[in-house]
Design an enzyme around this catalytic site. Structure first.
Site, PDB file in Angstrom:
ATOM      1  CB  CYS A   2      -0.932   0.096   1.198  1.00  0.00           C
ATOM      2  SG  CYS A   2      -1.928  -1.348   1.435  1.00  0.00           S
ATOM      3  NE  ARG A  27       4.525   2.195  -0.515  1.00  0.00           N
ATOM      4  CZ  ARG A  27       5.691   2.126   0.090  1.00  0.00           C
ATOM      5  NH1 ARG A  27       6.758   2.586  -0.511  1.00  0.00           N
ATOM      6  NH2 ARG A  27       5.800   1.625   1.295  1.00  0.00           N
ATOM      7  CD1 TRP A  74      -0.203  -6.057  -3.696  1.00  0.00           C
ATOM      8  CD2 TRP A  74       0.063  -6.690  -1.568  1.00  0.00           C
ATOM      9  NE1 TRP A  74       0.258  -7.348  -3.693  1.00  0.00           N
ATOM     10  CE2 TRP A  74       0.424  -7.761  -2.396  1.00  0.00           C
ATOM     11  CE3 TRP A  74       0.147  -6.862  -0.185  1.00  0.00           C
ATOM     12  CZ2 TRP A  74       0.870  -8.982  -1.910  1.00  0.00           C
ATOM     13  CZ3 TRP A  74       0.582  -8.079   0.304  1.00  0.00           C
ATOM     14  CH2 TRP A  74       0.948  -9.121  -0.561  1.00  0.00           C
ATOM     15  CG  ASN A  98       2.382   0.925   3.832  1.00  0.00           C
ATOM     16  OD1 ASN A  98       2.185  -0.244   3.479  1.00  0.00           O
ATOM     17  ND2 ASN A  98       3.585   1.466   3.826  1.00  0.00           N
ATOM     18  CD  GLU A 478      15.947 -12.085 -11.752  1.00  0.00           C
ATOM     19  OE1 GLU A 478      15.664 -12.578 -10.653  1.00  0.00           O
ATOM     20  OE2 GLU A 478      15.499 -10.994 -12.121  1.00  0.00           O
ATOM     21  CE  LYS A 482      12.139 -10.000 -13.143  1.00  0.00           C
ATOM     22  NZ  LYS A 482      13.277  -9.767 -12.282  1.00  0.00           N
ATOM     23  CG  HIS A 501      19.035 -35.865  -8.139  1.00  0.00           C
ATOM     24  ND1 HIS A 501      19.504 -37.131  -7.819  1.00  0.00           N
ATOM     25  CD2 HIS A 501      20.103 -35.184  -8.630  1.00  0.00           C
ATOM     26  CE1 HIS A 501      20.809 -37.191  -8.087  1.00  0.00           C
ATOM     27  NE2 HIS A 501      21.178 -36.025  -8.587  1.00  0.00           N
TER      28      HIS A 501
HETATM   29  C1  AGP Z   1      11.550  -8.809  -8.889  1.00  0.00           C
HETATM   30  O1  AGP Z   1      11.191  -8.846 -10.221  1.00  0.00           O
HETATM   31  C2  AGP Z   1      10.488  -8.867  -7.936  1.00  0.00           C
HETATM   32  N1  AGP Z   1       9.424  -8.007  -8.230  1.00  0.00           N
HETATM   33  C3  AGP Z   1      10.823  -9.096  -6.478  1.00  0.00           C
HETATM   34  O2  AGP Z   1      11.297 -10.397  -6.387  1.00  0.00           O
HETATM   35  C4  AGP Z   1      11.822  -8.157  -5.755  1.00  0.00           C
HETATM   36  O3  AGP Z   1      13.093  -8.335  -6.254  1.00  0.00           O
HETATM   37  C5  AGP Z   1      11.758  -8.446  -4.248  1.00  0.00           C
HETATM   38  O4  AGP Z   1      10.482  -8.157  -3.776  1.00  0.00           O
HETATM   39  C6  AGP Z   1      12.804  -7.692  -3.461  1.00  0.00           C
HETATM   40  O5  AGP Z   1      12.620  -6.315  -3.565  1.00  0.00           O
HETATM   41  P1  AGP Z   1      13.757  -5.304  -3.125  1.00  0.00           P
HETATM   42  O6  AGP Z   1      14.917  -5.527  -4.027  1.00  0.00           O
HETATM   43  O7  AGP Z   1      13.143  -3.950  -3.287  1.00  0.00           O
HETATM   44  O8  AGP Z   1      14.106  -5.614  -1.698  1.00  0.00           O
END
Ligand code: AGP
Length: 605
Positions: A2, A27, A74, A98, A478, A482, A501
């Site tokens: 939020c 947010r 959120w 928030n 990663e 994504k 495994h």
């Molecule tokens: C990344 O694409 C994500 N949206 C998420 O994993 C993000 O990296 C994670 O919430 C950590 O955020 P920060 O780097 O602001 O701490």
């Protein structure tokens, strides 16, 4: 998560509230609302969905009022709908919130037993009713203060009052709250970015503090309600990151910015003439570091995992990595010779911030690698290494990931040379390669048209798999993260050698499997793992930096990224994966910059 905003002014505030809410949408974006004081009454407008919807409502029925608060949500407690959208108001008071009130159920039962009625399923409404009750016998500031004593959890609040129509009260416990100053106007906001178009003068509330805003002045109070003074920071004026420019989405813009942001980042840390890294003021003398513990969430965690391979390759330092939400609850043995490094784009991630607090309580040395240098994590750590990526708006982290990797790599090189784990020649050779990185990133971005073709292979897929070994394993994680977050397609990231495994059972005819195979010591092994997948009908999409071999006619699709140095290949291999998730999401008509259920800054546990 939020986002909250509050404006006290000498002119109507609703348009500026909407503009700030649009900036805070990173947010949370499942509902939005605002409340202004109009002709002595609290005038609330809310919608489910985006701020755009709220704007349409205001267009039809404008809200006047020179004082107001706004919110983007959120959802944590209660589904995202109009009733649960903030602000939550009584006859007397209106609240935006928030964070989470952890004891809201208990308080709710107590208030219900006294005959009070709740309209929503949120935890926030207990705050509204507690303040309303307190106002029967106290002034606003004292009422908020008494209410805060009853709340458990971590949150930031913005509150307006029907009968005290010139003030907004802000309060912070855990979740961030910035205060902004302008002529005949003052603000509170979840971050300075939300206030940037209105002011560059910012203060930050610390934990437990409160503020009272009028259009003419701001007063601050500590957790005992003693009046205090706060430092005013002047923010830089650069707003270019906030516009999409020629790009269709922020994410694409941020991918394309990477040659520049990485160049800036390298420029900040590497002396261009002397080929030296100018990192100083280590909180622990490098030769005395016993162990490094890298901590982060999501993409930031993936950068920690990549760095572990670099530290192991270049230094004699023992490295551990941890997911912040696990670290914070484990029974850890702290050691004052260990350096605890927190990686976070936003610097506001609740789990990472809590993990940092635990380290501070245990008197160990902390370092943060952040993008937002005014953030809570940066302010609370002993040593800050900024990544200089500029504002990242897309929820999916791209340029910040590359920035985190670059800073971690630079730190690793610096520690390696100071501790004499590598010789001068290797150090200088690695710095020379590093300097070529921005150009190589540019070339890697040039794979986009091929990646677009590759993306089509995912349209009918039920799932997908990303495989790599060594430092390509975190890049597989990663890539999978994504794809999941942007296109809602199941994606597994796995160490290629681990497939047999268990996960090999998932391979079936036509399943897209991305093999990440740079020319390193694992290359042949990865090819064998690829054969195992191929033999079971997996559709191979192969990404490499190996210019000699792009091996097998059974590979459905092959892509090459430039080759600089084997240590830097994870950075270059990441880019086609960023573009792949972007294009698959576009083909599936997903909201690229604001994927469902997510938010940019995860400020709740
Ligand atoms: C990344 O694409 C994500 N949206 C998420 O994993 C993000 O990296 C994670 O919430 C950590 O955020 P920060 O780097 O602001 O701490």
């Amino acid at each position: 998560m939020c986002g909250i905003i509050g404006i006290a002014s000498n002119k109507p505030v609703s348009i500026n509230i909407i503009n700030s809410l649009k900036k805070l949408e990173y947010r949370g974006y499942d509902s939005a609302g605002l409340a202004t004081l109009t002709e002595g009454d609290i005038n609330e407008k809310k919608c489910s969905g985006r701020v755009e919807e709220l704007e349409k409502i205001l267009f039809k029925t404008p809200s006047n009022g020179n004082i107001g608060i706004g919110h983007v949500r959120w959802a944590t407690h209660g589904v995202p709908n109009i009733i649960n959208a903030h602000p939550h108001s009584s006859e007397e008071v209106s609240v935006v919130h928030n964070g989470i009130v952890e004891n809201s159920d208990e308080i709710k039962k107590d208030l219900e037993s006294k005959g009070l009625k709740f309209k929503s399923q949120t935890d926030t409404e207990v705050i509204t009713l507690l303040i309303t009750e307190a106002l029967k016998e106290s002034e606003p500031l004292e009422s908020v203060f008494k209410t805060l004593q009853k709340l458990k959890g971590s949150f930031a609040l913005g509150i307006i009052f029907k009968n005290f129509s010139n003030i907004i009260i802000g309060a912070r416990r855990g979740s961030p709250l910035a205060v902004g100053y302008a002529k005949k106007e003052n603000y509170i906001g979840s971050d300075s970015y939300a206030l940037k178009s209105m002011t560059n003068k910012i203060s930050y509330l610390d934990d437990g503090e409160l503020c009272v805003l009028t259009k003419d002045q701001v007063s601050f109070y500590d957790e005992k309600l003693k009046k205090i003074n706060k430092k005013i920071h002047i923010m830089s004026e650069n707003n270019s990151a906030i516009e999409k420019g020629e790009y269709k989405h922020f994410m694409l813009k941020e991918i394309y910015e990477q040659p520049e942001t990485i160049k800036n980042c390298i420029g900040e840390y590497v002396d261009s003439l002397k080929k030296k890294i100018n990192i100083i003021n280590f909180p622990i003398e490098p030769n005395n570091i016993n162990k490094i513990i890298l901590i982060g969430c999501g993409t930031a965690y993936n950068s920690c995992l990549t760095a572990k391979y670099w530290f192991e390759e270049l230094t004699t330092i023992d490295v551990e990595i941890d997911i912040a939400s696990e670290f914070r609850y484990r029974n850890l043995k702290f050691n004052s010779k260990n350096l605890y490094i927190f990686v976070s784009q936003s610097g506001e991630t609740a789990d990472t911030a809590a993990a940092l607090d635990i380290c501070k309580k245990n008197n160990v040395k902390t370092c943060s690698i952040v993008n937002v240098i005014e953030s809570t994590i940066a302010r609370n750590s002993d040593w800050v290494l900024p990544i200089h990526a500029g504002t990242e708006i897309g929820v999916a982290s791209t340029k910040a990931f590359l920035g985190q990797l670059t800073v971690l790599y630079i730190l690793c090189l610096k520690l390696a040379i100071v501790r004499k784990d590598i010789d001068e020649r290797t150090y200088e050779k690695n710095i020379s390669s590093l300097k070529k990185l921005p150009e190589a990133i540019k070339e890697s971005i040039n794979t986009e048209s091929n990646v677009q073709l590759m993306a089509k292979e995912f349209l009918k897929a039920k799932g997908s798999m990303f495989l790599g070994r060594g430092s390509s394993f975190p890049i597989a994680l990663e890539g999978a993260l994504k794809l999941k977050e942007l296109s809602y397609l199941h994606a597994e990231g796995y160490p290629a050698g681990e497939m047999k495994h268990g996960p090999l059972a998932l391979i079936e005819e036509g399943l897209p499997v991305i093999i990440i195979a740079p020319k390193d010591k694992y290359f042949e092994k990865t090819l064998s793992n690829m054969q195992e997948v191929m033999a079971r009908g997996g559709k191979i999409l192969f990404i490499t930096d190996n210019y000699k071999e792009l091996v097998n006619e059974n590979i459905r699709f092959g892509l090459r990224v430039p080759r600089l140095d084997k240590l830097l290949s994870p950075i270059l291999l990441t880019i086609p994966l960023q573009l792949l998730s972007y294009h698959v999401a576009l083909l599936k008509n997903c909201d690229v910059d604001k994927p469902r259920n997510l938010a940019k800054s995860v400020t709740v546990e």
